[in-house]
Design a protein around this motif. Structure first.
Motif, PDB file in Angstrom:
ATOM      1  N   ASP A  19       0.819  -1.206   0.000  1.00 44.22           N
ATOM      2  CA  ASP A  19       0.000   0.000   0.000  1.00 44.22           C
ATOM      3  C   ASP A  19       0.858   1.262   0.000  1.00 44.22           C
ATOM      4  N   GLY A  20       2.171   1.107  -0.201  1.00 47.03           N
ATOM      5  CA  GLY A  20       3.046   2.271  -0.262  1.00 47.03           C
ATOM      6  C   GLY A  20       3.054   2.879  -1.652  1.00 47.03           C
ATOM      7  N   GLU A  21       3.745   3.987  -1.768  1.00 49.12           N
ATOM      8  CA  GLU A  21       3.841   4.680  -3.053  1.00 49.12           C
ATOM      9  C   GLU A  21       4.984   4.086  -3.862  1.00 49.12           C
ATOM     10  N   ASP A  22       4.797   4.023  -5.178  1.00 47.77           N
ATOM     11  CA  ASP A  22       5.867   3.582  -6.067  1.00 47.77           C
ATOM     12  C   ASP A  22       7.055   4.535  -5.910  1.00 47.77           C
ATOM     13  N   LYS A  23       8.260   3.975  -5.699  1.00 45.81           N
ATOM     14  CA  LYS A  23       9.434   4.804  -5.411  1.00 45.81           C
ATOM     15  C   LYS A  23       9.741   5.784  -6.546  1.00 45.81           C
ATOM     16  N   ILE A  24       9.563   5.332  -7.773  1.00 47.95           N
ATOM     17  CA  ILE A  24       9.861   6.208  -8.909  1.00 47.95           C
ATOM     18  C   ILE A  24       8.809   7.302  -9.040  1.00 47.95           C
TER      19      ILE A  24
END
Length: 502
Positions: free
Chosen positions: A90-95
């Motif tokens: 559920d985290g944000e995509d790092k890129i």
């Protein structure tokens, strides 16, 4: 053992297999070919020295197999989508996150840090891989594999996302955890301490995403049978490794921090799709590089900025840093220190002096025609010892000790060389060059007297005094000065991680 017989040498390589927890005789699937897959970077940040350790270690593996005459296909991927900030899915995509922070399109971020990655590895004299596939370049293939997993009832779709069903997989194959040696019951008992909507839609906390639905503001998305979205992190490596190396191949490598969950999930996906045993016959993992006694990590800020160290700080040439890294076994913890670099530099120049002297002796005309065993230094046995060291799970520290032994004789015992025949000296010179340049991948630097030994020592003392002074100023609550020192140190590659003051 015939030192010119590469087949004999090839038949005695042992590799520590993370899967079995022991050293095993290396037997490639095809006698003439070796297939290697290594997990590459997620290109949202400049890589740090800890990342480089992995790629330098596998560059040596690549070089050694090539040296032995194998045709090697070395595949190292680029992760340019799908690597989320945490393992809860559920985290944000790092890129995407870096795109938002820097105000650039995601593919601009990918291009920027892919170029940086190549530039840094080129500085370290690593060979380019045979193939360097990207996750975004293999969306169709990833979707195909996900669909196949759904057909096999090993994956399920929920609200536009697709998850790998670990309980069903383990019921069929009983193998999740076989690589990381995690006990499956312990994993299933873990629970997430929040009310994440993602966890609600999963059947099990440990189920991982194969495909993520894209929110309206998520720029990187593709059409799929489940709606617009993007692939999960783990599926890309299973897809690309098997596409270019086959359903089962020789070596899968990466950093030890990837063993779980990334490599464990890769393995489960491959077993689920192809019903093979291990995806790769040998799993190799490099250990961590520590700094300030802690793991180098971009997320904690405890890392060395390579651009500052290599480009702006001229104290140590990149080949010295490479040599420093190779002086510890790839499976051992390695702590970064400036004293370690100073010692590596001294050792490097001892080797270079020996190379120059051997080159000089090998070009001199000699009337003696001694055979290989005429000298007190047995050149044939020395070469065997060097190969045996590498063959023992790439024991490069042991190899380097043999190189130092040889360089000591060359630099300090000219009488030994004078009693050797031309064939002995030429053979010695040939294999010193093989081991130092072809296999270790070191570069030739100028043998000037004003090398950076003394400069490095003074630099180290200055850094230590600055850090000590800064600690004192922090205790006095002089934040402006202490922050200024911290900032200046960061410009020369020194990243400080402060503990809370009492």
């Amino acid at each position: 053992m015939n030192i010119e017989d590469k087949n004999y040498i090839r038949n005695h390589i042992k590799i520590y297999n993370s899967l079995t927890g022991k050293k095993e005789l290396f037997q490639p699937i095809n006698k003439k070919y070796v297939g290697i897959y290594v997990c590459g970077p997620t290109v949202y940040h400049d890589i740090h020295l800890g990342n480089c350790r992995t790629f330098i270690s596998f560059d040596l593996v690549f070089r050694y197999f090539k040296h032995l005459g194998y045709k090697v296909r070395y595949v190292r991927n680029i992760t340019d989508v799908g690597h989320l900030e945490n393992e809860r899915d559920d985290g944000e995509d790092k890129i995407s996150k870096k795109s938002r922070i820097e105000g650039l399109e995601p593919m601009e971020i990918v291009q920027k840090y892919t170029i940086s990655f190549h530039k840094i590895l080129n500085i370290f004299n690593t060979l380019p891989p045979s193939i360097e596939p990207t996750a975004t370049g293999h969306i169709i293939e990833q979707i195909d594999i996900i669909q196949e997993l759904i057909k096999k009832k090993l994956a399920y779709e929920k609200n536009g996302s697709v998850y790998f069903d670990i309980k069903k997989y383990n019921k069929k194959f009983s193998s999740y955890g076989k690589l990381s040696h995690n006990k499956i019951d312990k994993l299933f008992n873990q629970k997430l301490k929040n009310n994440s909507s993602v966890v609600v839609e999963k059947r099990c906390f440990q189920d991982f995403s194969l495909w993520k639905r894209a929110n309206d503001n998520h720029i990187m998305n593709w059409n799929s049978p489940w709606g617009k979205g993007f692939p999960g992190w783990h599926i890309e490596c299973t897809t690309m490794s098997t596409k270019y190396l086959g359903e089962i191949f020789d070596i899968h490598g990466g950093g030890i921090d990837l063993k779980f969950p990334h490599h464990e999930c890769e393995l489960a996906q491959a077993i689920g799709i192809y019903e093979n045993k291990n995806l790769a016959h040998y799993w190799m993992h490099t250990n961590m590089l520590t700094f300030n006694g802690k793991k180098m990590s971009k997320s904690t800020g405890n890392f060395l900025g390579l651009k500052d160290i290599i480009i702006y700080n001229k104290s140590f040439h990149p080949t010295i840093i490479r040599f420093f890294i190779l002086q510890s076994h790839y499976r051992s913890l390695l702590n970064f220190s400036y004293q370690g670099l100073i010692n590596a530099e001294k050792g490097y120049y001892r080797l270079m002096n020996a190379i120059e002297k051997l080159k000089h002796f090998s070009t001199k005309e000699k009337t003696k025609t001694n055979h290989y065993y005429s000298s007190t230094f047995n050149i044939i046995q020395w070469i065997k010892d060097c190969y045996n060291a590498i063959n023992d799970d790439f024991n490069i520290p042991l190899l380097i000790s043999f190189l130092f032994k040889a360089s000591h004789i060359v630099n300090n015992s000219s009488s030994v060389i004078n009693n050797m025949g031309c064939s002995d000296i030429n053979l010695w010179n040939k294999y010193m060059n093989h081991f130092i340049f072809d296999i270790l991948g070191l570069q030739t630097l100028s043998l000037e007297k004003n090398s950076s030994y003394e400069t490095s020592k003074k630099f180290k003392v200055l850094i230590e005094r600055l850090i000590k002074f800064r600690i004192e100023e922090r205790k006095r609550r002089n934040w402006i000065l202490s922050d200024r020192i911290r900032k200046e140190l960061s410009h020369v590659g020194i990243s400080l991680h402060d503990d809370k003051l009492c």
